[in-house]
Design a protein around this motif. Structure first.
Motif, mmCIF file in Angstrom:
data_model
loop_
_atom_site.group_PDB
_atom_site.id
_atom_site.type_symbol
_atom_site.label_atom_id
_atom_site.label_comp_id
_atom_site.label_asym_id
_atom_site.label_seq_id
_atom_site.Cartn_x
_atom_site.Cartn_y
_atom_site.Cartn_z
ATOM 1 N N THR A 203 0.843 -1.188 0.000
ATOM 2 C CA THR A 203 0.000 0.000 0.000
ATOM 3 C C THR A 203 0.880 1.240 0.000
ATOM 4 O O THR A 203 1.766 1.371 0.836
ATOM 5 N N ALA A 204 0.612 2.132 -0.950
ATOM 6 C CA ALA A 204 1.298 3.422 -0.985
ATOM 7 C C ALA A 204 0.541 4.367 -0.047
ATOM 8 O O ALA A 204 -0.686 4.470 -0.127
ATOM 9 N N ILE A 205 1.249 5.020 0.844
ATOM 10 C CA ILE A 205 0.640 5.917 1.833
ATOM 11 C C ILE A 205 0.916 7.364 1.431
ATOM 12 O O ILE A 205 2.059 7.726 1.172
ATOM 13 N N GLU A 206 -0.132 8.167 1.394
ATOM 14 C CA GLU A 206 -0.015 9.611 1.151
ATOM 15 C C GLU A 206 -0.459 10.310 2.429
ATOM 16 O O GLU A 206 -1.615 10.170 2.846
ATOM 17 N N LYS A 207 0.439 11.056 3.045
ATOM 18 C CA LYS A 207 0.122 11.753 4.291
ATOM 19 C C LYS A 207 -0.234 13.204 3.985
ATOM 20 O O LYS A 207 0.528 13.894 3.315
ATOM 21 N N LYS A 208 -1.378 13.642 4.498
ATOM 22 C CA LYS A 208 -1.864 14.999 4.259
ATOM 23 C C LYS A 208 -2.284 15.625 5.579
ATOM 24 O O LYS A 208 -2.650 14.945 6.522
ATOM 25 N N ASP A 209 -2.279 16.958 5.630
ATOM 26 C CA ASP A 209 -2.569 17.659 6.878
ATOM 27 C C ASP A 209 -4.025 18.143 6.923
ATOM 28 O O ASP A 209 -4.876 17.491 7.490
ATOM 29 N N GLY A 210 -4.316 19.306 6.390
ATOM 30 C CA GLY A 210 -5.672 19.837 6.353
ATOM 31 C C GLY A 210 -6.156 20.495 7.628
ATOM 32 O O GLY A 210 -7.287 20.969 7.700
ATOM 33 N N ARG A 211 -5.321 20.549 8.652
ATOM 34 C CA ARG A 211 -5.781 21.104 9.931
ATOM 35 C C ARG A 211 -5.923 22.621 9.924
ATOM 36 O O ARG A 211 -6.637 23.172 10.748
ATOM 37 N N GLY A 212 -5.265 23.316 9.006
ATOM 38 C CA GLY A 212 -5.336 24.776 8.986
ATOM 39 C C GLY A 212 -6.551 25.327 8.260
ATOM 40 O O GLY A 212 -6.774 26.537 8.229
ATOM 41 N N ILE A 213 -7.359 24.453 7.691
ATOM 42 C CA ILE A 213 -8.537 24.900 6.951
ATOM 43 C C ILE A 213 -9.516 25.573 7.910
ATOM 44 O O ILE A 213 -9.876 25.023 8.938
ATOM 45 N N GLY A 214 -9.922 26.779 7.548
ATOM 46 C CA GLY A 214 -10.881 27.512 8.369
ATOM 47 C C GLY A 214 -10.255 28.235 9.545
ATOM 48 O O GLY A 214 -10.963 28.696 10.441
ATOM 49 N N ARG A 215 -8.931 28.380 9.537
ATOM 50 C CA ARG A 215 -8.245 29.074 10.625
ATOM 51 C C ARG A 215 -8.819 30.486 10.776
ATOM 52 O O ARG A 215 -9.016 31.197 9.813
ATOM 53 N N ILE A 216 -9.063 30.874 11.990
ATOM 54 C CA ILE A 216 -9.708 32.157 12.295
ATOM 55 C C ILE A 216 -8.668 33.270 12.448
ATOM 56 O O ILE A 216 -7.670 33.105 13.142
ATOM 57 N N ASN A 217 -8.947 34.383 11.802
ATOM 58 C CA ASN A 217 -8.123 35.573 11.945
ATOM 59 C C ASN A 217 -8.482 36.209 13.283
ATOM 60 O O ASN A 217 -9.628 36.610 13.503
ATOM 61 N N PRO A 218 -7.546 36.317 14.213
ATOM 62 C CA PRO A 218 -7.874 36.850 15.541
ATOM 63 C C PRO A 218 -8.340 38.310 15.514
ATOM 64 O O PRO A 218 -9.079 38.736 16.397
ATOM 65 N N LYS A 219 -7.950 39.061 14.497
ATOM 66 C CA LYS A 219 -8.357 40.463 14.415
ATOM 67 C C LYS A 219 -9.809 40.624 13.979
ATOM 68 O O LYS A 219 -10.493 41.542 14.414
ATOM 69 N N THR A 220 -10.258 39.744 13.099
ATOM 70 C CA THR A 220 -11.619 39.880 12.559
ATOM 71 C C THR A 220 -12.597 38.875 13.150
ATOM 72 O O THR A 220 -13.803 39.068 13.075
ATOM 73 N N GLY A 221 -12.074 37.786 13.692
ATOM 74 C CA GLY A 221 -12.941 36.734 14.210
ATOM 75 C C GLY A 221 -13.541 35.879 13.101
ATOM 76 O O GLY A 221 -14.408 35.053 13.340
ATOM 77 N N LYS A 222 -13.078 36.074 11.860
ATOM 78 C CA LYS A 222 -13.566 35.306 10.708
ATOM 79 C C LYS A 222 -12.404 34.526 10.106
ATOM 80 O O LYS A 222 -11.243 34.881 10.297
ATOM 81 N N PRO A 223 -12.726 33.487 9.347
ATOM 82 C CA PRO A 223 -11.651 32.723 8.709
ATOM 83 C C PRO A 223 -10.825 33.596 7.765
ATOM 84 O O PRO A 223 -11.359 34.511 7.133
ATOM 85 N N PHE A 224 -9.534 33.303 7.676
ATOM 86 C CA PHE A 224 -8.661 34.006 6.737
ATOM 87 C C PHE A 224 -9.182 33.838 5.307
ATOM 88 O O PHE A 224 -9.191 34.777 4.526
ATOM 89 N N VAL A 225 -9.566 32.625 4.966
ATOM 90 C CA VAL A 225 -10.097 32.284 3.645
ATOM 91 C C VAL A 225 -11.381 31.505 3.861
ATOM 92 O O VAL A 225 -11.508 30.748 4.827
ATOM 93 N N ASP A 226 -12.334 31.677 2.961
ATOM 94 C CA ASP A 226 -13.603 30.950 3.055
ATOM 95 C C ASP A 226 -13.321 29.445 3.183
ATOM 96 O O ASP A 226 -12.701 28.856 2.293
#
Length: 124
Positions: free
Chosen positions: A13-36
């Motif tokens: 089995t070929a293993i591909e390791k991926k992260d994805g944990r930064g999706i939806g990270r909140i901008n502390p200045k605006t309280g909204k995600p950096f990117v949709d």
């Protein structure tokens, strides 16, 4: 390829390791995600799952050799035996799961000779 896994029955089995944990990270200045987050999730699925899986499957089918330190990399014969590609994704959210499954279904349609699987919440 991040890794090759060989089980007790000899399945490679070929293993591909991926992260994805930064999706939806909140901008502390605006309280909204950096990117949709919807855009980020879609991009993650396409780039990190679909395109990576397609490259991996094509490389295995075309028997492309590996690069690097020859003593520490799997041999061509072992790599070319692999018909299983597994994604290990650190992130584990319903929207990411849905997008990853959507992209895996695309891969399964294009490469029916391969088995694609995924495990979520994997720590590197």
């Amino acid at each position: 390829m991040d890794a090759l896994e060989i089980d007790s029955e000899g399945t490679v089995t070929a293993i591909e390791k991926k992260d994805g944990r930064g999706i939806g990270r909140i901008n502390p200045k605006t309280g909204k995600p950096f990117v949709d987050p919807a855009i980020q999730v879609s991009k993650f699925g396409i780039e990190q799952v679909y395109k990576a899986g397609k490259r991996k499957a094509e490389a295995i089918l075309n028997a492309q050799g590996t690069r690097g330190d020859v003593e520490n990399i799997p041999g061509h014969d072992l790599v070319s035996q692999s018909r299983h590609i597994k994604f290990e994704i650190q992130a584990d959210r319903p929207d990411i799961r849905a997008e990853v499954e959507r992209q895996l279904d695309r891969l399964r349609g294009e490469f029916p000779q391969f088995t694609f699987s995924v495990e979520y919440g994997v720590n590197k």
